[in-house]
Design a protein around this motif. Structure first.
Motif, PDB file in Angstrom:
ATOM      1  N   ASP A 102       0.857  -1.186   0.000  1.00 34.91           N
ATOM      2  CA  ASP A 102       0.000   0.000   0.000  1.00 34.91           C
ATOM      3  C   ASP A 102       0.888   1.229   0.000  1.00 34.91           C
ATOM      4  OD1 ASP A 102      -2.380  -1.384   0.050  1.00 34.91           O
ATOM      5  OD2 ASP A 102      -2.541  -1.370   2.223  1.00 34.91           O
ATOM      6  N   ARG A 103       0.733   2.035  -1.003  1.00 34.76           N
ATOM      7  CA  ARG A 103       1.453   3.294  -1.061  1.00 34.76           C
ATOM      8  C   ARG A 103       0.484   4.344  -1.542  1.00 34.76           C
ATOM      9  NH1 ARG A 103       3.524   7.164  -3.635  1.00 34.76           N
ATOM     10  NH2 ARG A 103       5.609   7.994  -3.590  1.00 34.76           N
ATOM     11  N   TRP A 104       0.340   5.356  -0.773  1.00 32.93           N
ATOM     12  CA  TRP A 104      -0.595   6.423  -1.094  1.00 32.93           C
ATOM     13  C   TRP A 104       0.174   7.620  -1.618  1.00 32.93           C
ATOM     14  CZ3 TRP A 104      -5.625   5.133  -0.732  1.00 32.93           C
ATOM     15  CH2 TRP A 104      -5.921   3.997   0.013  1.00 32.93           C
ATOM     16  N   LEU A 105      -0.337   8.240  -2.654  1.00 37.98           N
ATOM     17  CA  LEU A 105       0.278   9.452  -3.168  1.00 37.98           C
ATOM     18  C   LEU A 105       0.047  10.588  -2.180  1.00 37.98           C
ATOM     19  CD1 LEU A 105      -0.872   9.375  -6.908  1.00 37.98           C
ATOM     20  CD2 LEU A 105       1.356   8.747  -5.997  1.00 37.98           C
ATOM     21  N   THR A 106       1.044  11.423  -2.015  1.00 37.70           N
ATOM     22  CA  THR A 106       0.865  12.604  -1.189  1.00 37.70           C
ATOM     23  C   THR A 106       0.092  13.640  -2.008  1.00 37.70           C
ATOM     24  OG1 THR A 106       2.888  13.667  -1.963  1.00 37.70           O
ATOM     25  CG2 THR A 106       3.087  12.185  -0.048  1.00 37.70           C
ATOM     26  N   ASP A 107      -0.453  14.646  -1.335  1.00 43.08           N
ATOM     27  CA  ASP A 107      -1.161  15.706  -2.052  1.00 43.08           C
ATOM     28  C   ASP A 107      -0.227  16.383  -3.058  1.00 43.08           C
ATOM     29  OD1 ASP A 107      -3.466  15.198  -0.653  1.00 43.08           O
ATOM     30  OD2 ASP A 107      -3.172  16.801   0.804  1.00 43.08           O
ATOM     31  N   GLU A 108       1.026  16.565  -2.665  1.00 44.01           N
ATOM     32  CA  GLU A 108       2.002  17.189  -3.568  1.00 44.01           C
ATOM     33  C   GLU A 108       2.237  16.327  -4.807  1.00 44.01           C
ATOM     34  OE1 GLU A 108       6.759  17.917  -3.703  1.00 44.01           O
ATOM     35  OE2 GLU A 108       5.772  18.425  -1.800  1.00 44.01           O
ATOM     36  N   GLU A 109       2.345  15.004  -4.638  1.00 44.73           N
ATOM     37  CA  GLU A 109       2.548  14.106  -5.778  1.00 44.73           C
ATOM     38  C   GLU A 109       1.345  14.131  -6.717  1.00 44.73           C
ATOM     39  OE1 GLU A 109       5.427  10.590  -4.012  1.00 44.73           O
ATOM     40  OE2 GLU A 109       3.320  10.631  -3.387  1.00 44.73           O
ATOM     41  N   VAL A 110       0.141  14.165  -6.150  1.00 40.25           N
ATOM     42  CA  VAL A 110      -1.076  14.238  -6.969  1.00 40.25           C
ATOM     43  C   VAL A 110      -1.072  15.533  -7.776  1.00 40.25           C
ATOM     44  CG1 VAL A 110      -3.593  14.480  -6.910  1.00 40.25           C
ATOM     45  CG2 VAL A 110      -2.470  12.751  -5.503  1.00 40.25           C
ATOM     46  N   GLU A 111      -0.747  16.638  -7.126  1.00 43.86           N
ATOM     47  CA  GLU A 111      -0.712  17.931  -7.823  1.00 43.86           C
ATOM     48  C   GLU A 111       0.319  17.922  -8.955  1.00 43.86           C
ATOM     49  OE1 GLU A 111      -0.126  21.046  -4.957  1.00 43.86           O
ATOM     50  OE2 GLU A 111      -1.935  20.488  -3.848  1.00 43.86           O
ATOM     51  N   ARG A 112       1.511  17.363  -8.700  1.00 43.22           N
ATOM     52  CA  ARG A 112       2.550  17.306  -9.726  1.00 43.22           C
ATOM     53  C   ARG A 112       2.123  16.411 -10.896  1.00 43.22           C
ATOM     54  NH1 ARG A 112       7.049  15.459  -6.159  1.00 43.22           N
ATOM     55  NH2 ARG A 112       7.709  14.383  -8.025  1.00 43.22           N
ATOM     56  N   LEU A 113       1.482  15.306 -10.588  1.00 40.68           N
ATOM     57  CA  LEU A 113       1.029  14.384 -11.624  1.00 40.68           C
ATOM     58  C   LEU A 113      -0.020  15.048 -12.513  1.00 40.68           C
ATOM     59  CD1 LEU A 113       1.208  11.425 -12.619  1.00 40.68           C
ATOM     60  CD2 LEU A 113      -0.562  10.861 -10.956  1.00 40.68           C
ATOM     61  N   LEU A 114      -0.996  15.696 -11.889  1.00 40.42           N
ATOM     62  CA  LEU A 114      -2.040  16.371 -12.659  1.00 40.42           C
ATOM     63  C   LEU A 114      -1.473  17.562 -13.437  1.00 40.42           C
ATOM     64  CD1 LEU A 114      -4.970  16.201 -10.084  1.00 40.42           C
ATOM     65  CD2 LEU A 114      -4.750  14.906 -12.221  1.00 40.42           C
ATOM     66  N   ALA A 115      -0.517  18.271 -12.851  1.00 42.62           N
ATOM     67  CA  ALA A 115       0.099  19.402 -13.540  1.00 42.62           C
ATOM     68  C   ALA A 115       0.883  18.925 -14.768  1.00 42.62           C
ATOM     69  CB  ALA A 115       1.017  20.176 -12.590  1.00 42.62           C
ATOM     70  N   ALA A 116       1.569  17.801 -14.651  1.00 44.90           N
ATOM     71  CA  ALA A 116       2.317  17.260 -15.792  1.00 44.90           C
ATOM     72  C   ALA A 116       1.359  16.854 -16.911  1.00 44.90           C
ATOM     73  CB  ALA A 116       3.161  16.068 -15.349  1.00 44.90           C
ATOM     74  N   ALA A 117       0.242  16.213 -16.549  1.00 46.74           N
ATOM     75  CA  ALA A 117      -0.744  15.820 -17.562  1.00 46.74           C
ATOM     76  C   ALA A 117      -1.360  17.051 -18.217  1.00 46.74           C
ATOM     77  CB  ALA A 117      -1.831  14.952 -16.925  1.00 46.74           C
ATOM     78  N   GLU A 118      -1.601  18.091 -17.429  1.00 50.53           N
ATOM     79  CA  GLU A 118      -2.164  19.331 -17.980  1.00 50.53           C
ATOM     80  C   GLU A 118      -1.168  19.992 -18.937  1.00 50.53           C
ATOM     81  OE1 GLU A 118      -3.976  23.652 -16.589  1.00 50.53           O
ATOM     82  OE2 GLU A 118      -3.261  22.249 -15.067  1.00 50.53           O
ATOM     83  N   LEU A 137      -6.503   9.900 -14.981  1.00 54.67           N
ATOM     84  CA  LEU A 137      -5.902  10.263 -13.694  1.00 54.67           C
ATOM     85  C   LEU A 137      -6.959  10.757 -12.705  1.00 54.67           C
ATOM     86  CD1 LEU A 137      -2.626  12.002 -14.868  1.00 54.67           C
ATOM     87  CD2 LEU A 137      -2.843   9.798 -13.702  1.00 54.67           C
ATOM     88  N   TRP A 138      -7.860  11.616 -13.162  1.00 54.29           N
ATOM     89  CA  TRP A 138      -8.906  12.119 -12.267  1.00 54.29           C
ATOM     90  C   TRP A 138      -9.757  10.974 -11.734  1.00 54.29           C
ATOM     91  CZ3 TRP A 138      -9.021  16.617  -9.925  1.00 54.29           C
ATOM     92  CH2 TRP A 138      -8.362  17.705 -10.491  1.00 54.29           C
ATOM     93  N   LEU A 139     -10.159  10.069 -12.623  1.00 56.94           N
ATOM     94  CA  LEU A 139     -10.963   8.923 -12.179  1.00 56.94           C
ATOM     95  C   LEU A 139     -10.179   8.028 -11.221  1.00 56.94           C
ATOM     96  CD1 LEU A 139     -12.768   7.915 -15.492  1.00 56.94           C
ATOM     97  CD2 LEU A 139     -13.855   8.755 -13.394  1.00 56.94           C
ATOM     98  N   ALA A 140      -8.933   7.755 -11.536  1.00 58.86           N
ATOM     99  CA  ALA A 140      -8.113   6.883 -10.688  1.00 58.86           C
ATOM    100  C   ALA A 140      -7.895   7.496  -9.317  1.00 58.86           C
ATOM    101  CB  ALA A 140      -6.773   6.605 -11.366  1.00 58.86           C
ATOM    102  N   ILE A 141      -7.584   8.774  -9.283  1.00 60.89           N
ATOM    103  CA  ILE A 141      -7.294   9.441  -8.017  1.00 60.89           C
ATOM    104  C   ILE A 141      -8.544   9.534  -7.135  1.00 60.89           C
ATOM    105  CG2 ILE A 141      -6.684  11.680  -6.991  1.00 60.89           C
ATOM    106  CD1 ILE A 141      -4.732  11.955  -9.469  1.00 60.89           C
ATOM    107  N   TYR A 142      -9.664   9.887  -7.736  1.00 59.80           N
ATOM    108  CA  TYR A 142     -10.854  10.124  -6.924  1.00 59.80           C
ATOM    109  C   TYR A 142     -11.725   8.900  -6.690  1.00 59.80           C
ATOM    110  CZ  TYR A 142      -9.610  14.924  -6.528  1.00 59.80           C
ATOM    111  OH  TYR A 142      -8.935  16.070  -6.205  1.00 59.80           O
ATOM    112  N   THR A 143     -11.459   7.787  -7.393  1.00 60.97           N
ATOM    113  CA  THR A 143     -12.225   6.571  -7.120  1.00 60.97           C
ATOM    114  C   THR A 143     -11.365   5.496  -6.478  1.00 60.97           C
ATOM    115  OG1 THR A 143     -11.809   5.527  -9.270  1.00 60.97           O
ATOM    116  CG2 THR A 143     -13.749   6.974  -9.096  1.00 60.97           C
ATOM    117  N   GLY A 144     -10.048   5.567  -6.668  1.00 63.86           N
ATOM    118  CA  GLY A 144      -9.168   4.521  -6.144  1.00 63.86           C
ATOM    119  C   GLY A 144      -9.363   3.204  -6.879  1.00 63.86           C
ATOM    120  N   SER A 145      -9.882   3.267  -8.084  1.00 65.73           N
ATOM    121  CA  SER A 145     -10.197   2.058  -8.847  1.00 65.73           C
ATOM    122  C   SER A 145      -8.955   1.454  -9.481  1.00 65.73           C
ATOM    123  CB  SER A 145     -11.184   2.390  -9.961  1.00 65.73           C
ATOM    124  OG  SER A 145     -12.358   2.913  -9.415  1.00 65.73           O
TER     125      SER A 145
END
Length: 173
Positions: A102-118, A137-145
């Protein structure tokens, strides 16, 4: 009698390339299995051959990877039996499955990932429309699917009125 290489190739072309979700991964696993098992016949597969493979792979792969690879070998052998190329399938002992990581992305990692995709989208021919990568990415991050559940998602599984995604479609166990 067929060699393991021939069985792996038949499994790849007759089953994996037609039905599997992650064809590239299984193709890679078959390439990894080939040098060790390819020249063998199914009768040569015994616990000693499996132990030899595990020892050969251990410097480069963890037990979960080795288990996945041997699982692919079992699938190819079972395909050989289903297609009547083999009468019997040898027993292939699998390593114990490792504990899940189990490894959870930090808020900073999520922001960097979304910024790179943008940034990739803004440099594209449709800078004002979310890319497939961003939607994923949005679906994966917010659903954990799981990746597969999102990749197989169909519009019929989306309830806009109720704000609900049905990730396990009816009929699938």
């Amino acid at each position: 009698m067929m060699t393991i290489r021939e069985l792996l190739d038949a499994y790849l072309t007759e089953h994996v390339e037609r039905r599997a979700v992650d064809v590239a991964r299984i193709r890679h696993i078959i390439q990894v299995l080939g040098p060790h098992f390819g020249h063998m016949s199914p009768d040569d597969i015994d616990p000693a051959a499996i132990a030899s493979y595990e020892a050969w792979r251990a410097p480069k792969a963890g037990s979960g990877t080795i288990r996945r690879e041997l699982g692919t070998l079992v699938s190819a052998l079972n395909h050989g039996k289903r297609t009547r190329r083999l009468r019997d399938v040898p027993y292939v002992p699998l390593p114990v499955a490792p504990a899940p990581k189990d490894r959870w992305l930090t808020d900073e990692e999520v922001e960097r990932l979304l910024a790179a995709a943008e940034a990739v989208r803004r440099a594209s021919i449709r800078p004002n429309r979310l890319s497939r990568m961003e939607r994923f990415l949005w679906l994966a991050i917010y659903t954990g699917s799981r990746k597969t559940a999102l990749m197989e998602l169909r519009w019929s599984q989306v309830d806009f009125v109720g704000g609900l995604l049905v990730l396990n479609p009816s009929g699938r166990v």
